[in-house]
Design a protein around this motif. Structure first.
Motif, PDB file in Angstrom:
ATOM      1  N   ILE A   1       0.839  -1.201   0.000  1.00 31.86           N
ATOM      2  CA  ILE A   1       0.000   0.000   0.000  1.00 31.86           C
ATOM      3  C   ILE A   1       0.881   1.261   0.000  1.00 31.86           C
ATOM      4  O   ILE A   1       2.080   1.202   0.307  1.00 31.86           O
ATOM      5  CB  ILE A   1      -0.961   0.020   1.215  1.00 31.86           C
ATOM      6  N   ALA A   2       0.274   2.390  -0.357  1.00 32.43           N
ATOM      7  CA  ALA A   2       0.948   3.683  -0.285  1.00 32.43           C
ATOM      8  C   ALA A   2       0.657   4.293   1.082  1.00 32.43           C
ATOM      9  O   ALA A   2      -0.507   4.439   1.465  1.00 32.43           O
ATOM     10  CB  ALA A   2       0.459   4.606  -1.388  1.00 32.43           C
ATOM     11  N   ALA A   3       1.721   4.636   1.810  1.00 36.11           N
ATOM     12  CA  ALA A   3       1.565   5.224   3.137  1.00 36.11           C
ATOM     13  C   ALA A   3       2.066   6.670   3.112  1.00 36.11           C
ATOM     14  O   ALA A   3       1.914   7.372   2.103  1.00 36.11           O
ATOM     15  CB  ALA A   3       2.320   4.376   4.156  1.00 36.11           C
ATOM     16  N   SER A   4       2.662   7.133   4.212  1.00 34.60           N
ATOM     17  CA  SER A   4       3.159   8.505   4.269  1.00 34.60           C
ATOM     18  C   SER A   4       4.505   8.619   3.558  1.00 34.60           C
ATOM     19  O   SER A   4       5.094   7.616   3.147  1.00 34.60           O
ATOM     20  CB  SER A   4       3.303   8.949   5.729  1.00 34.60           C
ATOM     21  N   GLU A   5       4.983   9.860   3.409  1.00 34.02           N
ATOM     22  CA  GLU A   5       6.251  10.150   2.733  1.00 34.02           C
ATOM     23  C   GLU A   5       6.244   9.655   1.292  1.00 34.02           C
ATOM     24  O   GLU A   5       7.266   9.233   0.751  1.00 34.02           O
ATOM     25  CB  GLU A   5       7.437   9.556   3.511  1.00 34.02           C
ATOM     26  N   THR A   6       5.063   9.693   0.659  1.00 30.22           N
ATOM     27  CA  THR A   6       4.909   9.377  -0.759  1.00 30.22           C
ATOM     28  C   THR A   6       4.044  10.448  -1.403  1.00 30.22           C
ATOM     29  O   THR A   6       3.229  11.089  -0.729  1.00 30.22           O
ATOM     30  CB  THR A   6       4.223   8.017  -0.964  1.00 30.22           C
ATOM     31  N   PHE A   7       4.196  10.628  -2.700  1.00 30.29           N
ATOM     32  CA  PHE A   7       3.350  11.595  -3.403  1.00 30.29           C
ATOM     33  C   PHE A   7       1.905  11.115  -3.433  1.00 30.29           C
ATOM     34  O   PHE A   7       0.971  11.910  -3.325  1.00 30.29           O
ATOM     35  CB  PHE A   7       3.872  11.829  -4.818  1.00 30.29           C
ATOM     36  N   ILE A   8       1.699   9.805  -3.546  1.00 28.93           N
ATOM     37  CA  ILE A   8       0.334   9.266  -3.517  1.00 28.93           C
ATOM     38  C   ILE A   8      -0.320   9.609  -2.178  1.00 28.93           C
ATOM     39  O   ILE A   8      -1.483  10.032  -2.120  1.00 28.93           O
ATOM     40  CB  ILE A   8       0.331   7.749  -3.746  1.00 28.93           C
ATOM     41  N   GLY A   9       0.409   9.412  -1.098  1.00 30.23           N
ATOM     42  CA  GLY A   9      -0.119   9.760   0.211  1.00 30.23           C
ATOM     43  C   GLY A   9      -0.513  11.219   0.293  1.00 30.23           C
ATOM     44  O   GLY A   9      -1.560  11.561   0.865  1.00 30.23           O
ATOM     45  N   CYS A  10       0.320  12.080  -0.275  1.00 35.25           N
ATOM     46  CA  CYS A  10      -0.003  13.506  -0.316  1.00 35.25           C
ATOM     47  C   CYS A  10      -1.276  13.757  -1.100  1.00 35.25           C
ATOM     48  O   CYS A  10      -2.154  14.518  -0.668  1.00 35.25           O
ATOM     49  CB  CYS A  10       1.159  14.277  -0.936  1.00 35.25           C
ATOM     50  N   MET A  11      -1.417  13.100  -2.260  1.00 33.74           N
ATOM     51  CA  MET A  11      -2.578  13.340  -3.103  1.00 33.74           C
ATOM     52  C   MET A  11      -3.853  12.792  -2.479  1.00 33.74           C
ATOM     53  O   MET A  11      -4.941  13.351  -2.669  1.00 33.74           O
ATOM     54  CB  MET A  11      -2.355  12.760  -4.493  1.00 33.74           C
ATOM     55  N   LEU A  12      -3.759  11.710  -1.717  1.00 33.14           N
ATOM     56  CA  LEU A  12      -4.929  11.235  -0.973  1.00 33.14           C
ATOM     57  C   LEU A  12      -5.393  12.311  -0.001  1.00 33.14           C
ATOM     58  O   LEU A  12      -6.593  12.577   0.142  1.00 33.14           O
ATOM     59  CB  LEU A  12      -4.594   9.948  -0.218  1.00 33.14           C
ATOM     60  N   GLU A  13      -4.432  12.936   0.650  1.00 29.68           N
ATOM     61  CA  GLU A  13      -4.769  14.008   1.588  1.00 29.68           C
ATOM     62  C   GLU A  13      -5.358  15.202   0.861  1.00 29.68           C
ATOM     63  O   GLU A  13      -6.350  15.790   1.299  1.00 29.68           O
ATOM     64  CB  GLU A  13      -3.514  14.419   2.363  1.00 29.68           C
ATOM     65  N   GLU A  14      -4.759  15.573  -0.277  1.00 26.23           N
ATOM     66  CA  GLU A  14      -5.279  16.692  -1.059  1.00 26.23           C
ATOM     67  C   GLU A  14      -6.690  16.394  -1.562  1.00 26.23           C
ATOM     68  O   GLU A  14      -7.503  17.314  -1.747  1.00 26.23           O
ATOM     69  CB  GLU A  14      -4.358  16.992  -2.245  1.00 26.23           C
ATOM     70  N   ALA A  15      -6.987  15.127  -1.798  1.00 27.05           N
ATOM     71  CA  ALA A  15      -8.317  14.720  -2.251  1.00 27.05           C
ATOM     72  C   ALA A  15      -9.297  14.592  -1.088  1.00 27.05           C
ATOM     73  O   ALA A  15     -10.453  14.209  -1.284  1.00 27.05           O
ATOM     74  CB  ALA A  15      -8.235  13.395  -3.003  1.00 27.05           C
ATOM     75  N   CYS A  16      -8.810  14.921   0.118  1.00 31.04           N
ATOM     76  CA  CYS A  16      -9.631  14.903   1.334  1.00 31.04           C
ATOM     77  C   CYS A  16     -10.061  13.496   1.748  1.00 31.04           C
ATOM     78  O   CYS A  16     -11.146  13.304   2.294  1.00 31.04           O
ATOM     79  CB  CYS A  16     -10.834  15.829   1.205  1.00 31.04           C
ATOM     80  N   PHE A  17      -9.208  12.514   1.441  1.00 25.57           N
ATOM     81  CA  PHE A  17      -9.376  11.178   1.984  1.00 25.57           C
ATOM     82  C   PHE A  17      -8.413  11.011   3.158  1.00 25.57           C
ATOM     83  O   PHE A  17      -7.341  11.619   3.180  1.00 25.57           O
ATOM     84  CB  PHE A  17      -9.088  10.103   0.932  1.00 25.57           C
ATOM     85  N   GLN A  18      -8.783  10.177   4.101  1.00 26.44           N
ATOM     86  CA  GLN A  18      -7.900   9.868   5.222  1.00 26.44           C
ATOM     87  C   GLN A  18      -7.271   8.512   4.985  1.00 26.44           C
ATOM     88  O   GLN A  18      -7.961   7.491   4.933  1.00 26.44           O
ATOM     89  CB  GLN A  18      -8.662   9.865   6.549  1.00 26.44           C
ATOM     90  N   ASN A  19      -5.971   8.498   4.833  1.00 26.96           N
ATOM     91  CA  ASN A  19      -5.232   7.267   4.581  1.00 26.96           C
ATOM     92  C   ASN A  19      -5.106   6.488   5.895  1.00 26.96           C
ATOM     93  O   ASN A  19      -4.493   6.958   6.854  1.00 26.96           O
ATOM     94  CB  ASN A  19      -3.847   7.610   4.023  1.00 26.96           C
ATOM     95  N   VAL A  20      -5.688   5.296   5.956  1.00 16.29           N
ATOM     96  CA  VAL A  20      -5.646   4.523   7.202  1.00 16.29           C
ATOM     97  C   VAL A  20      -4.229   4.055   7.538  1.00 16.29           C
ATOM     98  O   VAL A  20      -3.974   3.615   8.665  1.00 16.29           O
ATOM     99  CB  VAL A  20      -6.608   3.317   7.163  1.00 16.29           C
TER     100      VAL A  20
END
Length: 260
Positions: free
Chosen positions: A165-184
């Motif tokens: 999975i994509a977690a923190s310290e990744t661009f995907i993680g950043c984009m999940l946050e920008e998309a207003c999703f909470q990455n578990v």
């Protein structure tokens, strides 16, 4: 001309680089959208946007394996790489040929910095500034549209066998946050392997299966539904979560569609 890349390495040029090799698909697309297609002499086999480019430019390998002699023969003035996509060994080998510019992307500010760097490096400052402004406007419009939406908890899979999975310290993680999703998995780092019995995974409202790098298909949704019948499981466009540069113009409308 003295410029820095995103690792703060100094690059010296007597003139504006005219012959460009790009070893990163999202950066290749960015060059084209900055009006620099004619200057591109080499790309990777994964540089799929725009579609015609691989027919008109030399293919110099992939992002992990390159054809050094072919790159030398193209006589590039500069080679564009990325810290995550291209290995240290590849970059060191390329530096014997010509200056190498390395990007290092974790968030939107890094994206804007890279676009500005290319604007200065290739003397297309106005186009770079306009592109950044357009992306920022798309971002702001998206935030207004979903400001009252519930922040759903998601898990974003990038691989199977093993599950990753994509977690923190990744661009995907950043984009999940920008998309207003909470990455578990926001408390984990990078791209960890997990078991499907992971407690954090059980907390997710939605499971995203990325279209890349692993080519998840509808059958994988059916398989996961057996274990997680109550969860919403979607295949998502990996490019719109992981490609930085001009593809960001399309990301925010896409993120909005995931709420419907």
């Amino acid at each position: 001309m003295l410029l820095l890349d995103q690792l703060k390495r100094q690059l010296h040029f007597e003139d504006t680089p005219k012959r460009i090799i790009s070893l990163v698909p999202s950066q290749t697309e960015l060059l084209v959208d900055l009006g620099l297609e004619a200057s591109i002499v080499g790309v990777t086999k994964f540089c799929v946007h725009p579609k015609h480019l691989r027919k008109s430019k030399a293919i110099v390998g992939g992002t992990k394996q390159i054809k050094v002699e072919k790159i030398k023969a193209l006589q590039p003035d500069i080679i564009l790489c990325n810290k995550e996509e291209n290995s240290k060994e590849i970059i060191e080998e390329l530096e014997f040929i010509t200056p190498v510019h390395i990007s290092d992307i974790y968030n939107l500010d890094d994206c804007y910095e890279l676009i500005n760097m290319y604007g200065a490096l290739f003397r297309v400052e106005d186009k770079a500034s306009a592109l950044i402004e357009n992306i920022q406007n798309e971002h702001a419009d998206f935030q207004l549209k979903i400001k009252d939406k519930k922040h759903l908890k998601v898990a974003y899979f990038i691989w199977k066998n093993p599950w990753m999975i994509a977690a923190s310290e990744t661009f995907i993680g950043c984009m999940l946050e920008e998309a207003c999703f909470q990455n578990v998995f926001e408390n984990a780092k990078r791209y960890p392997e997990i078991d499907l019995n992971n407690e954090r995974l059980k907390q997710a409202d939605m499971i995203f299966l990325s279209s890349e790098p692993y080519p998840f298909k509808e059958r994988h949704i059916s398989d996961l539904k057996l274990q997680f019948p109550e969860k919403t499981i979607k295949i998502v466009d990996g490019e719109l979560f992981s490609w930085y540069g001009s593809r960001l113009l399309k990301s925010f409308d896409y993120f909005e569609s995931l709420y419907t």
